[in-house]
Design an enzyme around this catalytic site. Structure first.
Site, PDB file in Angstrom:
ATOM      1  N   HIS A 117       0.501  -1.196   0.367  1.00 50.92           N
ATOM      2  CA  HIS A 117       0.054   0.026   0.092  1.00 50.92           C
ATOM      3  C   HIS A 117       0.723   1.780  -0.481  1.00 50.92           C
ATOM      4  CE1 HIS A 117       0.720   1.343   4.289  1.00 50.92           C
ATOM      5  NE2 HIS A 117       0.603  -0.215   4.959  1.00 50.92           N
ATOM      6  N   CYS A 159       3.638  -4.781   6.770  1.00 56.97           N
ATOM      7  CA  CYS A 159       2.524  -4.169   5.181  1.00 56.97           C
ATOM      8  C   CYS A 159       4.003  -3.785   4.462  1.00 56.97           C
ATOM      9  CB  CYS A 159       1.839  -4.125   5.605  1.00 56.97           C
ATOM     10  SG  CYS A 159       0.219  -4.646   5.504  1.00 56.97           S
TER      11      CYS A 159
END
Length: 520
Positions: A414, A433
């Site tokens: 992301h 992440c």
């Protein structure tokens, strides 16, 4: 950085991580190293020579019992062996050579022991017994070596770097460590220092300088500074051409130690699925970098590369695994994981109730959505009956896009509103992440098979107030991998063992039992 296109053979297109060049017959018999007349075949000595040179593949010759094999072959040379002697010699050679072929192709350690969970279905079927039997039957052992050797370009580049380092073993420039730096901890331009002649020798030996400058350098000259910049670039250091403690520490690492580091990268390269289809995304965690590439008519073509931010070293490490990306979500909501909600978000809201509105947080309970930081709402989150999410917008922790490859660890790629963090050298800053530096460029690569997703449409979707889903026409493999050595533009570049995975791999390799091959 421009990455060169690399040509591959057609037989390696489907799986680069180790394509077999042999068509194996299910009727292949065990390999025999003794002729029908009872004499040793010449391939036996060829096999021994290959095992003795296995360090050139980053392997350990002791694992294949080369000392005992050499004695056994020496005793058998020129002799007419009895059937029992021939059978015993066949067994010893087959045991060692088959182990070598298996290690060379599949690696010596199961990556799951290191909690690196790659899908086994991406591995090519490889039977060392059949490979060896057919190669020996044809009289050409090179077929077996070629079939077992990983064929994707990164492996060959690492092997070349390994050979260069092994050639420097025992080099005089590393006979002693460099002297201590002055109290300032730094040698500036044109400053004198007793260690500079040794620095020049090491830089020249490593290829960071064309040659040792004429005469003995007594000060940090422009030529030395340029060599230092090249060295620093390859060792993940600030490339300022000055000598500080970190640079001196890196210069003191011997070629033998670097060779061991490269060998660990080669070991990982044997079992990391680096080519599963026409296109791939690979994130090398210790390098803090993402690569997107495609394979077209025999070439590996790098298309995108960018800096990334990965999981924190101490408590939220990014896991190593592979999955298929299936969709992209623009202007996403961020559903705050309960662990983060409990440890960070809710305590912050309790201290500052206005924080919830400023950050665009809301509490979702069933079909109800509330922006109130009431005690009842926060308790509902804590007991699991509600969740906190962050609305799309400039403060959203996911930035304006996330790239989804569904997995049970809830890991994805992301963007981030904190773009200044990409300027840091050490970027282990996330909750696990992977944050990407150039989301538009990555989205264009991911969605290139769908012409409706133009750059303008992508940019507009990233600025929306509601999520927009773009589903991929074909799944795109994503691999999160770990290599502290990468060859770029023909030069090895080294990265810190961020999570200690190299240390664990070395410990696992040290536990392996060497081959026990009797010479009798």
């Amino acid at each position: 950085m421009q990455m060169p296109a690399i040509t591959l053979s057609r037989s390696c297109l489907s799986v680069l991580a180790g394509c077999s060049l042999l068509v194996l017959s299910p009727l292949a018999q065990a390999a025999s190293w003794v002729s029908e007349q009872g004499t040793l075949r010449p391939q036996a000595q060829q096999a021994l020579a290959t095992l003795q040179k296995s360090a050139g593949e980053g392997l350990n010759p002791a694992d294949y019992g080369v000392t005992a094999l050499a004695q056994a072959l020496q005793q058998a040379q020129g002799q007419n062996l009895t059937p029992e002697q021939a059978s015993g010699l066949d067994q010893k050679l087959n045991q060692s050579v088959e182990r070598y072929l298996k290690d060379l192709h599949n690696g010596r350690v199961d990556p799951r022991v290191l909690k690196e969970n790659y899908n086994d279905s991406h591995r090519t079927a490889f039977d060392p017994k059949l490979v060896l039997a057919q190669a020996l039957d044809s009289g050409d052992l090179n077929q077996a070596w070629k079939a077992a050797t990983p064929s994707f370009p990164a492996y060959a580049s690492l092997r070349k770097a390994l050979h260069q380092l092994q050639a420097l073993s025992g080099h005089a420039a590393w006979e002693s460590k460099l002297p201590a730096l002055p109290k300032s901890g730094r040698i500036a331009a044109n400053q004198a220092w007793a260690g500079l002649p040794i620095v020049a020798q090491r830089l020249a030996a490593l290829g960071d300088m064309a040659a040792v400058p004429a005469g003995t350098p007594t000060t940090l000259t422009p030529a030395l500074r340029e060599g230092l910049k090249a060295f620093q670039t390859r060792h993940s250091l600030t490339a300022n051409g000055l000598l500080d403690r970190k640079t001196v520490d890196a210069l003191n690492i011997t070629p033998d130690a670097r060779a061991q580091q490269v060998a660990l990268a080669m070991e990982r390269a044997r079992w990391t699925p680096l080519a599963q289809g026409k296109r791939m995304i690979v994130v090398n965690v210790p390098q803090f970098r993402l690569y997107g590439y495609e394979i077209d008519q025999g070439k590996v073509i790098p298309k995108v590369t960018m800096r990334v931010i990965v999981g924190k070293t101490l408590d939220t490490r990014t896991p190593m695994f592979d999955e298929d990306m299936t969709y992209v979500e623009f202007s996403p909501y961020w559903n705050v994981p309960i662990s983060i909600a409990r440890s960070e978000t809710i305590p912050r809201i309790k201290r500052d109730p206005g924080y919830m509105a400023r950050q665009g947080f809301e509490i979702v309970q069933g079909n109800s959505v509330s922006s109130s930081p009431s005690a009842a709402n926060l308790n509902a989150v804590l007991n699991g009956s509600a969740r906190i999410r962050q609305k799309p917008g400039p403060r959203n922790a996911l930035g304006d896009v996330k790239f989804m490859f569904p997995n049970n660890m809830n890991i994805y790629l992301h963007h981030t509103p904190s773009t200044g963090l990409f300027n840091r050298d050490k970027r282990d800053l996330s909750h696990g992440c992977v944050r990407v530096e150039e989301p538009v460029q990555l989205a264009q690569f991911v969605l290139q098979d769908d012409p409706s997703w133009t750059k303008d449409r992508i940019t507009k979707a990233m600025g929306g107030t509601k999520p927009t889903i773009a589903r991929l026409k074909e799944p795109l493999p994503v691999v999160l991998t770990y290599s502290t050595t990468v060859v770029l533009d023909g030069k090895p570049h080294y990265f810190a063992d961020l999570y200690g995975h190299d240390k664990l791999l070395a410990q696992q390799l040290a536990k392996r039992s060497p081959a026990t091959v009797s010479s009798k």
